[in-house]
Design an enzyme around this catalytic site. Structure first.
Site: not given
Length: 344
Positions: A109-110
């Protein structure tokens, strides 16, 4: 979201508690201790993550996975700096901090990449395999290369349920490398963690007994409204030692007389909301079996949709169905997919 969770949110807002320490509101802290142990047992996590067991482990409710990951990254960073200062007194603290490096998958995930930015520590996004899974061999190769270049590996953030395809990193092979290299292993199970509660998904829990910390968002699979990110630590003292700042106005006469934690040492902000109340009411109202049934319903709906896609010659799956996620596309050019996405 569920009605019991909304009731809990309204009550917590009305009480207006700022529960940074036990003395501010004993119920706020103590109910969270109880609820986090309930959750750990519900998800069948290793016992060392429970407050009730002897040892330094335990759980806390953070706002989101982003906060949990950042806490793990910062704590691992500070532990690594202290270790290196002790082992290499000839190095300055600034020299050590300039050599720190962390790792994750290019499917992660970012918020993990952002945690590296906020922690001023580069996070290398390692290429996952063709099945989009990160394994220990890729981590081992990266660490060996970086150590040879004079860098200091600090933490690996693995993912159970990646954002793109809900792939599951190989926790056991990653743990083996992290144990050899004294690297903190954190698991981001923000979405897929809810499936830990199901016996038919027991394979997802493989290797969790070897990780240092993990997180799971109740606002994804547990019918609890945002924000509610559960985090467990194998050794909470490592976080407390990294974050502990004491001032006279934070002291109280019961310090040291109770085993109840002051959660302000476990998180980024000082104050905290009474999130445990909405979790407690949701569990008390829907029950463990009701919550398991909710997760199973999502999985069955995804299976039904997967069958519909497979039965339609115009579409194709681009990854195996995982829990409630089905990744599909229309056959042909990407332009067709983009048009369908806009219509949806």
């Amino acid at each position: 979201v569920s009605y019991p969770s909304i009731v809990g949110e309204i009550l917590a807002s009305g009480f207006s508690i700022i529960g940074f320490s036990w003395i501010c509101s004993p119920a706020c802290t103590e109910l969270e201790v109880v609820v986090m142990d309930w959750l750990a047992k519900f998800l069948q996590l290793p016992e060392h993550f429970l407050h009730e067991t002897e040892g330094p482990g335990g759980g806390i409710i953070q706002g989101s996975a982003s906060e949990a990951v950042l806490v793990a990254v910062l704590a691992a960073r500070e532990q690594a700096v202290r270790r290196e200062l002790k082992n290499h007194p000839e190095l300055s603290e600034s020299d050590i901090r300039g050599k720190l490096i962390a790792y994750s998958s290019d499917q992660s995930n970012s918020c993990i990449e952002k945690a590296g930015v906020l922690a001023a520590m580069p996070i290398k996004l390692l290429p996952a395999g063709e099945d989009l899974v990160l394994r220990g061999d890729a981590l081992k190769e990266a660490i060996e290369r970086d150590v040879a270049a004079g860098l200091i590996p600090v933490i690996c953030i693995a993912t159970l349920g990646t954002t793109g395809t809900c792939a599951y990193d190989d926790i056991e092979s990653l743990a083996a490398i992290c144990e050899q290299q004294q690297v903190w292993l954190h698991v981001d199970a923000a979405y897929a963690g809810g499936a830990f509660a199901l016996d038919e998904c027991a394979e997802l829990r493989r290797g969790l007994d070897r990780v240092d910390s993990l997180n799971f968002n109740l606002h994804k699979f547990m019918l609890v409204n945002f924000d509610c990110g559960a985090m467990w630590l194998r050794d909470a003292n490592k976080v407390v030692d990294s974050f502990n700042v004491d001032r006279i106005y934070l002291k109280h006469k019961y310090e040291g007389q109770t085993q109840i934690p002051d959660f302000r040492h476990w998180q980024i902000p000082l104050g905290r909301r009474f999130r445990a109340l909405k979790v407690w009411i949701t569990f008390r109202t829907l029950g463990a079996e009701g919550l398991r049934a909710h997760v199973r319903k999502h999985i069955s709906l995804a299976t039904q949709f997967e069958n519909l896609v497979n039965a339609d010659a115009r579409f194709e799956l681009v990854a195996p169905r995982a829990l409630g996620l089905v990744c599909f596309r229309p056959k042909g050019d990407n332009e067709i997919t983009a048009k369908l996405l806009q219509r949806l």
